[in-house]
Design a protein around this motif. Structure first.
Motif: not given
Length: 871
Positions: A19-21, A652-654, A720-723, A736-738
């Motif tokens: 689980a992330c931020a 969750f979105n990306l 971008n992965l966001r949750a 998470l940003q790549v």
């Protein structure tokens, strides 16, 4: 806009593994107390002049909100943006030994800070006077920042020059109720570089208006080279005390190496014997990181005169002070045969002495950059369909640079010639040394005055909503100066470089943006801007953006446009500056008596070196100059992007975006080496550049300037992965940003360079921000990643490559932790550690540093605390 809370026990199954931020932008429509969808407010975001209610627009915008800023542990806007994945190849930061010592910049896409536009509340930030080419982030107080919006797409159609690599819009706080005082300190593992921060905020609001006032301070201490990695290696500069015997067949040129100067005790005061050379240990005294102290005062207010008319004002003052230390001045002294300092008397030859003026002390530079910014504006809702905004702004940026310990070369040469200065015993007479030591003075300014007006008008209804147009005009005057003292201007001061520059320009612009919602799930936007510069001409920048939403949770977007960068005032108006550059040239080599084979040809002299690829490393110092180019024009770009935003789950979105940037007529400085190669090949040289030769073919003088020549092509992906969600044990957020660069190609003349992935230019950067909150506690865990780099087995002789064939730099990952407790007395306490694993960059030299100073820092583990109290 943030994610709405959802019961999300499923969050543990997130493909990221934990689980992330920190989701920095929203996913779905906001919900009211009963769970019913509410209409989103229309707001203006970076990349559009129109107010929109769309959560995902036609251009990619990343938002770093205040919570993310506080969890980062960074003390300045510059540090925060330096860690961004968009800063592909790093950004310039305060460096001791640089003429831009107190400046911090942001460089998006790795194409240059002067191709990244920095805005403050949508208005162009002033350039740093010491560079004249890009904004100085040190002058923007982090305590005043509400959020930072990063548009990772070209935007010249809206904002004009420099917005090729993207736009960074720093949004300042407006609505703040009550007061807050904050203080923090940080201590890195290396000696020096300690941080300190403090701020005071006060805000009040009513139904008619609001007022915010504040003061802030942040500082980072100086770091000496000897205390950082690589600094424990003894510096071995040949500018210690060594001599060359003059060659009678090449008067004024280097001849036979003689070694350490006879009679000099090369064993103290930083001098040491390196074989038969008397070297100087510059690492023992010089600093790598300059110290920086930023102080700021700011105030802003807004008042509703009537329900339809409001006025606003903003005032800020900032002062960035910096101290940097360089090693004592190096220089070359020529002494004639039989003079008191002739190392070998009686041979009939003079000598060149490669000398370090250690008796004059270190070179210390003290820099102050001051910025005052005042803006007055008003907004009038003329009708339900028409809104007008207009304003005035003035910005005054000034710079003062005082340098101590520099050498006036003609006076030093005179003292050496008459023997009053004994180069074999330089510390013997301090008064003599004072006689040729000078304090340098450099003063700069970059002033901007501007007027602007804009209108937003709802036109008519279409199938997808209301068609609207925004249009506006802007006019600004720029006044730039960078003035060196007279001795430095003449080239008489050793250990210093540069010359006076100054110029003025007027810029007028008109722009328009038209939003056309063709259907409920499809819209497009047309934008164009015309800019007129009174010193070089005009540019037109069009753009088309498309947005298609085939599913409720899927948005596809694309844009195509053109951009430009106006030539910076220093590139146009700089005075002619002297230096003595080492030049490798076949004809000069042969004319001075060396054999054709040694000089790069065959025994008959038939195969003359005709370019940089074939030149032998036999170098000669020649009179060389750099000057401004009054005929310089703007460079032009073409940008294309396509992407998607997908919300497959409630929690969750990306987003995934592809970009390509192509730059033509690139503004660049032609290298001396390249000019020699063109001249040897018989090719024409660009305007304002030349290579002058004597009758025997040797170079007598060479001049370079900035010109419009060359291309740049880069493309890449942003993911971008966001949750976010509420679990039984607290709320968890993730981001998470790549950033993956797929291509980076530069073409200068006939030379093609494909340096992507080589040392200093990584293919991959990523950040992973994770946060957990429960009750009064918040925990943040941020991960920063820089990909590996490796040179090919054979490195072509490109000027920008400073490390050898096959050199590799491994990937670099750091972990930052922050724990915050919200106290019951309306205060908070934060404890954190940046680079918890105490990682350091690899020792692969770049730009006269033992590691890439732009891409990495070398502070090691930094522990910090921060306390705040609201009232």
């Amino acid at each position: 806009m943030k994610h709405h809370p959802r019961a999300a026990s499923r969050l543990a199954a997130l493909p990221l593994g934990i689980a992330c931020a920190l989701a920095a932008s929203g996913v779905a429509a906001q919900e009211g107390p009963a769970g019913e969808a509410q209409t989103l407010d229309r707001v203006t975001v970076t990349g559009s002049r129109l107010k929109r209610a769309d959560i995902e627009g036609a251009v990619p915008v990343t938002v770093i909100d205040r919570a993310t800023i506080d969890a980062s542990g960074d003390i300045s806007v510059a540090e925060l943006l330096r860690d961004s994945s968009f800063a592909a190849f790093g950004s310039f930061r305060p460096r001791s030994g640089s003429s831009a010592q107190a400046v911090s910049e942001v460089d998006m896409r790795g194409i240059g800070a002067d191709r990244t536009l920095v805005l403050v509340d949508g208005r162009r930030a002033p350039y740093a006077p010491s560079t004249g080419t890009a904004a100085d982030l040190n002058t923007i107080p982090l305590a005043a920042v509400e959020r930072i919006e990063i548009l990772s797409d070209g935007a010249s159609a809206l904002y004009g020059s420099d917005a090729i690599g993207g736009v960074v819009n720093i949004i300042l706080r407006k609505d703040f109720e009550g007061g807050e005082v904050r203080y923090g300190r940080g201590n890195p593992a290396v000696r020096g570089g300690d941080t300190e921060e403090a701020s005071l905020l006060f805000g009040t609001s009513s139904e008619r208006g609001s007022l915010l006032m504040g003061a802030s301070y942040n500082a980072r201490g100086i770091v000496f080279s000897r205390d950082q990695i690589g600094g424990d290696v003894r510096g071995g500069s040949g500018y210690g005390n060594n001599y060359y015997i003059e060659d009678p067949d090449a008067p004024g040129e280097e001849g036979e190496y003689g070694g350490a100067l006879p009679g000099f005790a090369c064993n103290s005061d930083g001098f040491w014997m390196n074989g038969d050379t008397c070297a100087y240990d510059y690492n023992a005294v010089a600093a790598s990181d300059a110290s920086v102290r930023n102080k700021a005062l700011f105030a802003r207010g807004q008042y509703d005169v009537s329900p339809s008319f409001s006025v606003n004002a903003a005032l800020s003052y900032s002062k960035a002070s910096s101290f940097g230390r360089f090693a004592p001045t190096p220089g070359v002294l020529y002494v004639e045969e039989g003079s008191p300092n002739d190392p070998v008397k009686g041979d009939g030859l003079g000598a060149f002495i490669y000398h370090r003026y250690a008796a004059a002390g270190n070179r210390d530079n003290f820099i102050d950059n001051d910025t005052v910014d005042v803006q007055l504006g008003a907004s009038w809702m003329a009708s339900e369909r028409l809104t007008l905004d207009f304003g005035l702004r003035t910005s005054r940026a000034s710079s003062s640079d005082i340098g101590r310990g520099y050498i006036v070369t003609p006076l030093a040469e005179k003292a050496a010639a008459n023997g009053s200065y004994n180069v074999a015993d330089p510390f013997a007479d301090p008064d003599v040394v004072k006689g040729f030591t000078v304090t340098t003075n450099r003063q700069g300014k970059f002033n901007v005055d501007e007027m602007f007006a804009s209108a937003a008008l709802d036109l008519f209804q279409m199938a997808g909503g209301t068609s609207a147009v925004a249009f506006g005009v802007e006019h600004r005057r720029e006044d730039y100066a960078d003035v060196y003292d007279a001795l430095s201007e003449s080239g008489a001061v050793a250990g210093s470089a540069g010359n006076t520059a100054g110029g003025r320009r007027k810029v007028s612009a008109a722009y328009a943006e038209w939003y056309l919602p063709v259907a409920q799930d499809f819209d497009f936007t047309l934008a164009a801007r015309y800019d007129r510069y009174d010193d070089y001409g005009s540019d037109v920048s069009p753009k088309l953006s498309l947005r298609w939403q085939p599913l409720d949770n899927l948005t596809l977007r694309a844009s195509v446009g053109e951009g430009f960068r106006a030539p910076a005032l220093p590139y146009v108006h700089s005075q002619r500056a002297f230096s003595a550059e080492p030049i490798s040239d076949y004809r000069t080599c042969v004319a001075t008596g060396f054999s054709p084979v040694l000089c790069g040809g065959d025994a008959n002299g038939d195969n003359i070196a005709d370019g940089p690829e074939n030149e032998e490393e036999v170098a000669y110092q020649v009179d060389s100059y750099q000057t401004g180019n009054p005929d310089l024009l703007s460079e032009h770009s073409r940008q294309f992007s396509v992407g998607l935003a997908w919300d497959p789950l409630d929690w969750f979105n990306l987003t995934l975006d592809y970009y390509r940037i192509q730059i033509d007529d690139r503004i660049r400085l032609i290298s001396f080496r390249e000019l020699v190669g063109l001249d040897n090949a018989g090719q024409p040289l660009p305007e304002h550049t030349w290579v002058k030769r004597r009758s025997n073919g040797s170079i007598s003088e060479i001049q370079t300037a900035f010109v419009n020549e060359g291309k740049l092509d880069t493309r890449g992906l942003d993911l971008n992965l966001r949750a976010s969600g509420n679990l039984a044990w607290g709320r968890v957020d993730s981001w998470l940003q790549v950033a993956r660069v797929l291509e980076y190609t530069v073409v200068d003349g006939d030379t093609r360079k494909d340096p992507l992935g080589w040392v200093t230019q990584p293919k991959l950067r990523a950040t992973w921000r994770n946060a957990w909150s429960r009750g009064d506690f918040n925990l943040a865990w941020n991960i920063n990643y820089i990909g590996s780099q490796q040179n090919p087995a054979e490195v072509p002789p490109y000027g920008f490559i400073t490390s050898g064939p096959g050199v590799r730099v491994g990937s670099y990952t750091t972990h930052d932790l922050n724990l915050t407790w919200n106290a019951p007395w309306n205060g908070s306490l934060s404890l954190g550690v940046n680079n918890a694993g105490d990682r350091y960059p690899e020792l692969v030299g770049y730009d006269n540093q033992p590691w890439n100073f732009h891409l990495y820092d070398a502070y090691g583990r930094t522990v910090y605390f921060r306390v705040s109290q609201k009232f």
